[in-house]
Scaffold this motif. Structure first.
Motif, PDB file in Angstrom:
ATOM      1  N   VAL A 158      -6.888  -0.359   7.995  1.00 51.54           N
ATOM      2  CA  VAL A 158      -6.053   0.197   9.063  1.00 51.54           C
ATOM      3  C   VAL A 158      -4.691   0.603   8.506  1.00 51.54           C
ATOM      4  O   VAL A 158      -4.151   1.665   8.849  1.00 51.54           O
ATOM      5  N   ILE A 159      -4.137  -0.218   7.626  1.00 51.53           N
ATOM      6  CA  ILE A 159      -2.836   0.102   7.023  1.00 51.53           C
ATOM      7  C   ILE A 159      -2.923   1.395   6.216  1.00 51.53           C
ATOM      8  O   ILE A 159      -2.103   2.312   6.376  1.00 51.53           O
ATOM      9  N   VAL A 160      -3.912   1.480   5.331  1.00 53.66           N
ATOM     10  CA  VAL A 160      -4.047   2.670   4.478  1.00 53.66           C
ATOM     11  C   VAL A 160      -4.340   3.901   5.320  1.00 53.66           C
ATOM     12  O   VAL A 160      -3.840   5.004   5.038  1.00 53.66           O
ATOM     13  N   GLY A 219       2.555   5.926  -2.962  1.00 58.31           N
ATOM     14  CA  GLY A 219       3.728   6.739  -3.250  1.00 58.31           C
ATOM     15  C   GLY A 219       4.314   7.410  -2.028  1.00 58.31           C
ATOM     16  O   GLY A 219       4.835   8.530  -2.112  1.00 58.31           O
ATOM     17  N   VAL A 220       4.224   6.729  -0.877  1.00 61.77           N
ATOM     18  CA  VAL A 220       4.766   7.298   0.358  1.00 61.77           C
ATOM     19  C   VAL A 220       5.846   6.375   0.911  1.00 61.77           C
ATOM     20  O   VAL A 220       5.920   5.194   0.557  1.00 61.77           O
ATOM     21  N   SER A 221       6.660   6.916   1.791  1.00 59.46           N
ATOM     22  CA  SER A 221       7.688   6.116   2.461  1.00 59.46           C
ATOM     23  C   SER A 221       7.604   6.369   3.959  1.00 59.46           C
ATOM     24  O   SER A 221       7.168   7.427   4.401  1.00 59.46           O
ATOM     25  N   HIS A 276       0.824  -1.210   0.000  1.00 57.15           N
ATOM     26  CA  HIS A 276       0.000   0.000   0.000  1.00 57.15           C
ATOM     27  C   HIS A 276       0.862   1.267   0.000  1.00 57.15           C
ATOM     28  O   HIS A 276       0.455   2.289  -0.567  1.00 57.15           O
ATOM     29  N   ALA A 277       2.034   1.216   0.626  1.00 50.64           N
ATOM     30  CA  ALA A 277       2.930   2.375   0.600  1.00 50.64           C
ATOM     31  C   ALA A 277       3.380   2.665  -0.831  1.00 50.64           C
ATOM     32  O   ALA A 277       3.425   3.827  -1.259  1.00 50.64           O
TER      33      ALA A 277
END
Length: 227
Positions: A181-183, A140-142, A135-136
């Motif tokens: 929850v992850i997103v 496009g996030v880190s 999902h990261a």
């Protein structure tokens, strides 16, 4: 009615967020140096929303049965949203085995909570962490670090240092709930507050958002059962 809250300050934080923890504690996360009077005004502006959260009967419903009951054959435990039967078996292996049901060594029946918890935590590492990476990439996030935690207060969290934590009990929930929850936590890397933009990010990545939120509101307490 008096609304009690705790202020937690961080030098890394730039914005103010207000959360209601699973134990009903209201926590104000604030930058260093922001006057308490300003924080009080922000809390007062959220009073109606906060009292709605605090009085949510479904979110804080009692456990369906008392934890710590005696383990017997035929009982069940959750895994990825489904209940599977538990059987005590004669086995040389000291750990839990899963084969469409939970097989727990009879010799460790008195340690049932510990051995099952260890099994859950190992599965959480295997199943949840890869989905965080997935999902990261899609968003496009880190992030700095991610780990499986043992918090009873939150399903997930994102710290000011961009560290992510996920409650191991989530492995008992369906995949679409785990993904939500992850997103949710990853979206905080893009928008720290629960603004309209924040929810648009989550919804765009996870169209099943509302279904997952409803599941947690109604069924979330069951994830905290020991067995």
């Amino acid at each position: 009615m008096v609304l009690k809250y705790e202020i937690r300050r961080s030098a890394k934080r730039k914005n103010v967020t207000i959360t209601v923890e699973r134990d009903r504690a209201v926590v104000v996360h604030a930058p260093m140096g922001l006057p308490e009077e300003k924080l009080r005004q922000l809390v007062d502006g959220k009073r109606q929303w906060l009292f709605e959260k605090l009085n949510d009967a479904q979110k804080y419903q009692p456990l369906p049965h008392a934890p710590g009951k005696e383990l017997v054959n035929g009982e069940s435990a959750l895994y990825l949203g489904r209940a599977y039967r538990i059987e005590l078996v004669d086995a040389a292996d000291a750990g839990v085995r899963f084969a469409g049901k939970f097989l727990i060594p009879r010799s460790r029946a008195s340690e049932r909570k510990q051995v099952l918890r260890q099994w859950y935590m190992e599965r959480a590492q295997e199943r949840i962490l890869p989905r965080v990476n997935l999902h990261a990439r899609n968003l496009g996030v880190s992030y700095a670090q991610v780990k499986i935690s043992d918090s009873r207060l939150r399903w997930g969290s994102c710290t000011p240092g961009n560290n992510l934590n996920f409650n191991w009990r989530l492995i008992k929930a369906p995949i679409f709930v785990i993904d939500y929850v992850i997103v949710h936590e990853l979206a905080h890397l893009m928008e720290p507050n629960h603004t309209a933009r924040f929810w648009n990010i989550v919804r765009a990545q996870l169209p099943s958002m509302e279904r997952a939120r409803d599941w947690l509101r109604v069924q979330g307490q069951s994830l905290e059962d020991d067995i």
